[in-house]
Every structure is written in structure tokens, then in C-alpha cells.
Design a protein around this motif. Structure first.
Motif, PDB file in Angstrom:
ATOM      1  N   ILE A 138      20.316 -34.921 -49.449  1.00 44.53           N
ATOM      2  CA  ILE A 138      21.272 -34.601 -48.402  1.00 44.53           C
ATOM      3  C   ILE A 138      22.579 -35.392 -48.598  1.00 44.53           C
ATOM      4  O   ILE A 138      23.679 -34.868 -48.393  1.00 44.53           O
ATOM      5  CB  ILE A 138      20.664 -34.897 -47.010  1.00 44.53           C
ATOM      6  CG1 ILE A 138      19.498 -33.931 -46.761  1.00 44.53           C
ATOM      7  CG2 ILE A 138      21.712 -34.771 -45.912  1.00 44.53           C
ATOM      8  CD1 ILE A 138      18.694 -34.253 -45.530  1.00 44.53           C
ATOM      9  N   TRP A 159      14.539 -28.617 -49.872  1.00 42.76           N
ATOM     10  CA  TRP A 159      15.851 -28.657 -49.220  1.00 42.76           C
ATOM     11  C   TRP A 159      16.632 -27.407 -49.569  1.00 42.76           C
ATOM     12  O   TRP A 159      16.786 -27.074 -50.753  1.00 42.76           O
ATOM     13  CB  TRP A 159      16.637 -29.889 -49.638  1.00 42.76           C
ATOM     14  CG  TRP A 159      18.037 -29.955 -49.072  1.00 42.76           C
ATOM     15  CD1 TRP A 159      19.216 -29.909 -49.763  1.00 42.76           C
ATOM     16  CD2 TRP A 159      18.390 -30.087 -47.695  1.00 42.76           C
ATOM     17  NE1 TRP A 159      20.284 -30.008 -48.907  1.00 42.76           N
ATOM     18  CE2 TRP A 159      19.808 -30.118 -47.619  1.00 42.76           C
ATOM     19  CE3 TRP A 159      17.665 -30.186 -46.512  1.00 42.76           C
ATOM     20  CZ2 TRP A 159      20.511 -30.237 -46.424  1.00 42.76           C
ATOM     21  CZ3 TRP A 159      18.348 -30.309 -45.312  1.00 42.76           C
ATOM     22  CH2 TRP A 159      19.749 -30.332 -45.267  1.00 42.76           C
ATOM     23  N   ARG A 206      20.670 -25.756 -44.690  1.00 46.41           N
ATOM     24  CA  ARG A 206      20.503 -27.142 -44.233  1.00 46.41           C
ATOM     25  C   ARG A 206      19.198 -27.329 -43.465  1.00 46.41           C
ATOM     26  O   ARG A 206      19.160 -27.717 -42.312  1.00 46.41           O
ATOM     27  CB  ARG A 206      21.713 -27.599 -43.397  1.00 46.41           C
ATOM     28  CG  ARG A 206      23.006 -27.656 -44.187  1.00 46.41           C
ATOM     29  CD  ARG A 206      24.136 -28.322 -43.418  1.00 46.41           C
ATOM     30  NE  ARG A 206      24.431 -27.644 -42.176  1.00 46.41           N
ATOM     31  CZ  ARG A 206      25.213 -26.572 -42.068  1.00 46.41           C
ATOM     32  NH1 ARG A 206      25.778 -26.065 -43.161  1.00 46.41           N
ATOM     33  NH2 ARG A 206      25.448 -26.016 -40.904  1.00 46.41           N
TER      34      ARG A 206
END
Length: 330
Positions: free
Chosen positions: A329, A292, A297
Motif C-alpha cells: 500500500i 491487494w 483498494r
């Protein structure tokens, strides 16, 4: 956020479900015409065949909790079969292992239930990802349209496909593409065969030694299945690699011969076919839970991440990786 997830296997659907529950707007793109990825069930006139993942186990507390809830809901059930090791037709009872679970009425059912209420777009292949300011656009190809269409913009993109396929999609973040390229996935040819009468083999699953096949399963012995003599045979990784590009009819002939040699039964099937999984299982994993990049993003999840487990390529790896990415997230 408005999030695109590429891949509707267990990892992608687990991540999508959790992000949806967090209040995000999620669209899942899947190139196949059904969800569940390698947890698939092939429907035929002779019943269903779990021609991908055969069963799964649960070792982490997180996965055990969800498996328990799925069992209570009727999505999955324990497979209480007899398991043996086969060597040149001789069967030796295999040692006891942890509880084996299967989807009901097929392995695919877990993905089908997880996808309920989500915006899942099947039959749509994502060819590449490109930046659009601080957002992302996807080039999406559909069989019914001759040219790729642009989808988005999205605030975030998650790649939940086998590492070999993820590498090209992740080129927009070179460090991620480099990481995915380190993972080695092995292929698998799968045989599906139905017989008119019982073969009376006396076991439900078998690990096969000294054969083109490495695994046999009496599919109808799993809970919730249509009665009948339906068998799965999965070729070894080495044999599948060597014969990856062979014609399906030739592969079917060779694997049927191996089935007869391994079981000692010469009864011919009334139906047989094969399926090639080009990216069947991760032979190696990345040590992380997922990838990630908070600033860009964009991320990735799948069974090619260790996610705290020993071993590679398990259904639990896929689940834990997808859940971990959703948690990051959040």
C-alpha cells in the motif's frame, strides 16, 4: 487514506501499526471483545491460560528484528522449557528446535502493545463490504444494537480474518474470494486445567502421540506467569474435526481422560474448561504474501499466506503477511 481493517489479530494489527506510522487514518474492527485473535490469554481465578497459540519462532530477518525489539521492551521472552514426546505415558526428550518465544505476561500481550495508540473498535462484527462510488462502506453489527450500522466511507479496506470468514467478505472481488476459498483451516478444541499441587511431570511441553491430544503445556513454566500448576491440552486436528459440534462438557470430559492417559497422572483438577477454535490454523496457504487490488483498494492478509515461509499457519506467517500488505500500500 482513510483505511478500515477487519480483524485485530497479529496480521491485522501489524498492518494497522505500519499504515498508521505511514500517516494513514486507520480504524480496526474486531468482533471479539479483546485484541490478539488466536494469540489469546484466558484470565481465571487460577491464573492466565494461553489457550490459543502456545509460542512462536522467528526465521526471517524482518521478524527477528521486531522480536528482538519486543524482547528488549519486555513484551516477549524466550521460553526455556523442557520439551518431550509422549506416547502412552512414556516421555522421550524432543530434539532441540529454534528459540521459542512467548508473550509476557501472556501471549495476548503482543497484540495489546501493537494496538496502543490505534483506533481499535472491539465487539463490532463486520457483516459485509459494499462499494460506495470509489470508496467502501461496511455493515457493522454490535451486540448492544439490534441492527447493523453503516461505517465509512473508507478509501481502502483490508480483511485480516481467517480465510473461511474472509471468503464471504471478499465476495466484492470474486477473484479474491475464490483464492481464499482454496485455503483449508482446521479447528482445535483446547483444554485448560488447574491443579492444587504439582503433578511433578518433569517437562514443560509435550507433543503427544496416539491420543486425542496432540500437545500439552505447563503454562506456568513460561516466563512472567503466575506460579501454579496450570496446564493446556490441545486436541489433534482430526479429533477436533470429528467432535467439532460436541457439547463443551462432553469434550472436557474426554480431553481430561486423554490428559490423564497421556501423563500417567490421575490427580483431578480443581478447575477445568474447554474452548473451541473453529478456525485454529491454516493447514494450507496461498503462495502469495497477501492480496491487494490497487485499483479497487481492497486487500487481505493473514497466517493463511505463505509469505516466503515453509509450512503454514504460523504466527510469523501472520506478521509477515500484514507487514507485506502495508508495504504494498505504501
Amino acid at each position: 487514506m482513510h483505511i478500515a481493517i477487519i480483524g485485530a489479530g497479529l496480521s491485522g494489527l501489524t498492518c494497522a501499526r505500519r499504515l498508521h506510522e505511514q500517516g494513514h487514518s486507520v480504524i480496526v474492527y474486531e468482533k471479539s471483545h479483546a485484541v490478539s485473535g488466536r494469540m489469546s490469554t484466558r484470565q481465571t481465578d487460577f491464573g492466565g491460560f494461553d489457550h490459543g497459540a502456545q509460542y512462536f519462532t522467528a526465521s526471517s530477518d524482518t521478524f527477528k528484528e521486531d522480536v528482538a525489539s519486543w524482547t528488549k521492551a519486555g513484551w516477549v521472552a524466550p521460553w526455556q522449557g523442557k520439551f518431550v514426546a509422549l506416547d502412552h505415558g512414556t516421555a522421550t526428550e524432543a530434539g532441540k528446535a529454534g528459540s521459542r518465544h512467548v508473550g509476557v505476561p501472556g501471549m495476548r500481550s503482543v497484540g495489546v502493545h501493537l494496538a496502543q495508540g490505534l483506533d481499535v473498535r472491539t465487539g463490532q462484527r463486520v457483516d459485509h463490504i459494499e462499494a460506495h462510488g470509489e470508496q467502501w462502506l461496511l455493515a457493522v453489527h454490535c451486540d448492544t444494537v439490534p441492527v447493523a450500522a453503516s461505517a465509512g466511507p473508507f478509501d481502502a479496506v483490508i480483511v485480516a480474518v481467517p480465510a473461511d470468514q474472509a471468503t464471504a467478505l471478499l465476495e466484492v472481488v470474486p477473484a479474491f474470494a475464490k483464492a481464499a476459498k482454496k485455503v483449508f483451516l482446521v479447528p482445535c478444541w483446547t483444554l485448560m486445567a488447574a491443579f492444587q499441587d504439582s503433578l511433578e511431570l518433569g517437562y514443560d511441553g509435550a507433543w503427544v502421540n496416539n491420543s486425542r491430544l496432540s500437545w500439552l503445556a505447563h503454562d506456568a513454566s513460561k516466563p512472567g506467569r503466575r506460579p501454579g500448576e496450570h496446564w493446556i491440552g490441545q486436541a489433534s486436528a482430526a479429533w477436533s474435526i470429528e467432535h467439532l459440534e460436541d457439547e463443551p462438557d462432553r469434550v472436557r470430559e474426554k480431553l481430561l481422560k486423554a490428559f490423564h492417559e497421556a501423563t500417567g497422572s490421575q490427580v483431578q483438577p480443581v478447575f477445568s474448561t474447554v474452548h473451541r477454535w473453529r478456525y485454529a490454523q491454516a493447514a494450507t496457504t496461498l503462495k502469495d504474501d497477501c492480496l491487494w487490488n490497487k485499483k479497487l483498494r481492497i486487500g487481505a492478509c493473514g497466517d493463511w499466506f505463505a509469505a516466503g515461509l515453509d509450512g503454514a499457519g504460523k504466527i510469523e506467517n501472520a506478521y509477515l503477511s500484514g507487514a507485506a500488505l502495508a508495504a504494498v500500500i505504501a
